[in-house]
Motif scaffolding. Structure first.
Motif, short mmCIF file in Angstrom:
data_model
loop_
_atom_site.label_atom_id
_atom_site.label_comp_id
_atom_site.label_asym_id
_atom_site.label_seq_id
_atom_site.Cartn_x
_atom_site.Cartn_y
_atom_site.Cartn_z
N UNK A 19 0.83 -1.20 0.00
CA UNK A 19 0.00 0.00 0.00
C UNK A 19 0.86 1.24 0.00
N UNK A 20 0.31 2.31 -0.59
CA UNK A 20 1.01 3.58 -0.60
C UNK A 20 1.07 4.15 0.81
N UNK A 21 2.10 4.95 1.07
CA UNK A 21 2.15 5.66 2.34
C UNK A 21 1.03 6.68 2.38
N UNK A 22 0.33 6.77 3.49
CA UNK A 22 -0.80 7.68 3.62
C UNK A 22 -0.42 8.78 4.58
N UNK A 23 -0.55 10.00 4.14
CA UNK A 23 -0.19 11.13 4.98
C UNK A 23 -1.39 11.48 5.84
N UNK A 24 -1.23 11.35 7.14
CA UNK A 24 -2.36 11.54 8.04
C UNK A 24 -1.93 12.38 9.23
N UNK A 25 -2.92 13.02 9.84
CA UNK A 25 -2.71 13.71 11.10
C UNK A 25 -3.57 13.00 12.13
N UNK A 26 -2.96 12.52 13.21
CA UNK A 26 -3.72 11.79 14.20
C UNK A 26 -3.46 10.30 14.09
N UNK A 27 -3.84 9.57 15.12
CA UNK A 27 -3.55 8.14 15.19
C UNK A 27 -4.66 7.34 14.54
N UNK A 28 -4.30 6.31 13.76
CA UNK A 28 -5.32 5.42 13.20
C UNK A 28 -5.97 4.59 14.30
N UNK A 29 -7.06 3.91 13.95
CA UNK A 29 -7.69 2.94 14.84
C UNK A 29 -7.27 1.55 14.38
N UNK A 30 -6.85 0.72 15.34
CA UNK A 30 -6.38 -0.63 15.03
C UNK A 30 -7.35 -1.64 15.63
N UNK A 31 -7.60 -2.71 14.88
CA UNK A 31 -8.50 -3.74 15.38
C UNK A 31 -7.85 -4.56 16.49
N UNK A 32 -6.50 -4.61 16.53
CA UNK A 32 -5.82 -5.41 17.53
C UNK A 32 -4.36 -5.00 17.59
N UNK A 33 -3.63 -5.59 18.52
CA UNK A 33 -2.19 -5.34 18.58
C UNK A 33 -1.49 -5.88 17.34
N UNK A 35 -2.65 -5.70 14.32
CA UNK A 35 -2.76 -4.64 13.31
C UNK A 35 -1.79 -3.51 13.61
N UNK A 36 -1.62 -3.21 14.89
CA UNK A 36 -0.71 -2.14 15.28
C UNK A 36 0.73 -2.50 14.93
N UNK A 37 1.04 -3.77 15.02
CA UNK A 37 2.39 -4.21 14.70
C UNK A 37 2.71 -4.18 13.22
N UNK A 38 1.69 -4.27 12.37
CA UNK A 38 1.89 -4.13 10.93
C UNK A 38 2.35 -5.38 10.22
#
Length: 606
Positions: A19-33, A35-38
């Motif tokens: 996936x392309x890098x997404x430029x965002x302000x603020x933290x995403x929401x993760x379904x689980x740890x 998802x957070x780990x990537x």
């Protein structure tokens, strides 16, 4: 509002699926740890991008409600939105593979900017087409012009009225209006006649995996249930069906077809606590129908994307089995883009729910606007300015909202005459008389200005001229003219509601204007509730008969009781005529020149 600070950026890698890098302000929401780990392994990455409630806001909005959001990177607020910046952000966000962009409804119409309104929202359609939307859920406001306008004009590009004058304007390339380049869907807007959806209820999008294998993703579309009886979208030929029941029905149908990844796109929403100050990626939810939907619909649905409420949130909420799934809304007016990153099991095509990531991206103004979209926006802005200055009608004297001692004004009389005329210009809409709320007991008024004989400030104006923009701005608020049946007794009760007792002991007078074929005398010396004698309310010279049914014309907002005249809402047999703005333009053309009434239709004793 605080000036926009120098914003820092955080690059959010949505996963290892390319996936392309997404430029965002603020933290995403993760379904689980997880998802957070990537770490996504051999999962197939899919990107969902959506916008909602764009409402034809081609330029960056400047109002507090439409153009400013909490600064996700510090104190204060930031200005966001505009089609050119929206296009630029979408180009940065879109993944090179398996990216699906769609709308969640109300993309055009619905209190849109005046220049967009003057061009029948065709300017918004060119912008939306150029953004590259693949499809959209039907919102309530896509029905503001009526079902026929949506299907015949916006979908099939058939002209309404005279091309180039009433619709089918040349777009930024010089070509005549070509309609929507993407389809609309809704599972729960049903034909009253057949009981079947008037649009297709769902769509299946296909994404590509390893070795060219294709995987289906099913999108089920829901519209706010009360759309057919809402004031601006009132459509007697439609029925709104329960969202939860119909969502579960189509989820089961799609699963039987082998579609293992399911998404709900619903034009209905929710809100966080402390909405105005809540973070754009927050999930501290307060209330809203989308929360009940999230708690009760099929747990195999992997994401719920909402709209309509004009709020922002990015929550992971439990499904009926307790597993989290994203429930999101990306504000309105082009303020934000929501991105959901799904990861499919390449063996089954099912979503690995624990890997899901969701982010609301603000459409900030700190990047270069898309040059081509800016050209399109500038074209339509200039066209709207020219359109505003076109002549719409003529008048011989001033029409003002100033009430005389009987509660009558020349603007009110004009409005009542217009709705009566508009209804009677259609066989199915024929009405005995017209009513218009000139100073409603509650809510807003559809009389927004005065038509003055002397030349105004616009260079194109002249004495006795009504400009097109003035006609739209001063009378109407995107409501259809309805013709309904009310008994004489129901009408008497509604007329009595012109006097409404207040908590402080006073009585509020909320006069209703009547068309020119009516003469009425009320007795304000009598107690509230006994001031209207049917014998003194004359329609074409004949007293009101409490036992007889009458066909009455008025704006939907008034007739559904939203103006505070609850007795009117007991009507039956509604027929939709023109929308107020376009109908009033027709009326001005038909009249040639309009003259103020002598304000002699109503007499209030004492």
């Amino acid at each position: 509002m605080a000036a926009r600070p120098n914003l820092s950026r955080r690059s959010v890698l949505a996963g290892a699926g390319g996936l392309a890098s997404a430029f965002a302000i603020g933290a995403p929401a993760f379904a689980s740890d997880a998802a957070r780990g990537g770490a996504t392994g051999d999962s197939l990455a899919v990107q969902l991008l959506n916008i909602t409630d764009f409402h034809g806001n081609l330029r960056t909005p400047t109002s507090a409600a439409d153009g400013w959001i909490p600064n996700p990177d510090g104190p204060g607020t930031i200005n966001v939105g505009g089609a050119a910046h929206l296009a630029a952000h979408l180009k940065r966000l879109r993944a090179p593979r398996n990216s699906i962009l769609f709308g969640v409804g109300d993309l055009w119409c619905g209190a849109e900017p005046l220049d967009t309104k003057l061009l029948r929202d065709e300017s918004a359609i060119e912008v939306l087409n150029r953004l590259g939307l693949g499809f959209s859920t039907l919102g309530n406001h896509e029905l503001d012009y009526g079902l026929d306008y949506l299907l015949d004009h916006m979908v099939h590009a058939r002209p309404v009225g005279e091309p180039g004058r009433d619709s089918s304007f040349p777009d930024s390339t010089g070509r005549r209006f070509r309609g929507l380049a993407f389809p609309y869907y809704s599972a729960n807007m049903l034909s009253r006649k057949t009981g079947k959806p008037v649009l297709r209820p769902y769509n299946i999008e296909w994404v590509k995996g390893p070795n060219g294998r294709r995987y289906p993703i099913g999108f089920i579309h829901l519209t706010v249930t009360n759309t057919p009886v809402g004031s601006s979208s009132y459509e007697p030929r439609l029925i709104g069906y329960d969202q939860i029941e119909i969502a579960n029905r189509y989820a089961a149908r799609l699963k039987k077809r082998g579609v293992n990844a399911l998404v709900i796109s619903v034009h209905d929403g929710a809100q966080q606590h402390d909405n105005w100050n809540a973070p754009i990626n927050g999930g501290d939810m307060s209330t809203g129908p989308a929360l009940e939907l999230a708690a009760r619909i099929d747990p195999d649905i992997c994401a719920i994307i909402t709209g309509h409420w004009h709020w922002w949130f990015n929550a992971m909420l439990p499904d009926p089995n307790g597993a989290p799934r994203p429930v999101v809304e990306a504000s309105h007016a082009g303020q934000m883009i929501n991105e959901i990153n799904l990861f499919l099991d390449p063996a089954t095509g099912k979503v690995k729910r624990d890997l899901t990531v969701s982010t609301n991206h603000p459409v900030t103004l700190d990047i270069e606007p898309d040059a081509e979209m800016l050209r399109v926006v500038n074209y339509w802005t200039a066209y709207g300015e020219r359109r505003y200055a076109e002549p719409a009608g003529r008048l011989t004297g001033d029409f003002t909202r100033t009430l005389n001692e009987h509660g009558e004004s020349t603007m009110g009389d004009l409005a009542a005459d217009f709705v009566h005329w508009d209804a009677n210009s259609y066989d199915a809409g024929r009405a005995d008389f017209g009513l218009f709320a000139v100073r409603p007991a509650q809510g807003s008024t559809a009389l927004r200005g005065d038509f003055i004989y002397s030349k105004g400030r616009d260079a194109a104006d002249k004495d006795g001229l009504i400009l097109y923009g003035e006609a739209y701005a001063y009378l109407g608020y995107e409501n259809p003219v309805l013709t309904v049946t009310l008994t004489g007794e129901q009408l008497r009760q509604a007329l009595e509601q012109q006097w409404q007792p207040q908590r402080d002991g006073t009585v509020k007078f909320a006069p209703l204007a009547v068309s020119s074929n009516v003469r009425a005398t009320y007795d304000a010396s009598q107690p509230v509730g006994r001031r209207v004698d049917p014998a003194s309310f004359l329609i074409d010279g004949t007293p009101l008969d409490p036992a007889r049914p009458y066909r009455v014309a008025g704006l939907a907002y008034t007739l559904i009781g939203a103006d505070g005249f609850g007795a009117l809402a007991r009507f039956t047999d509604p027929v939709r005529n023109d929308r107020d703005h376009e109908g009033f333009i027709r009326y001005l053309r038909a009249m040639g020149a309009i003259s103020p009434s002598p304000r002699d239709r109503i007499t209030v004793r004492s």
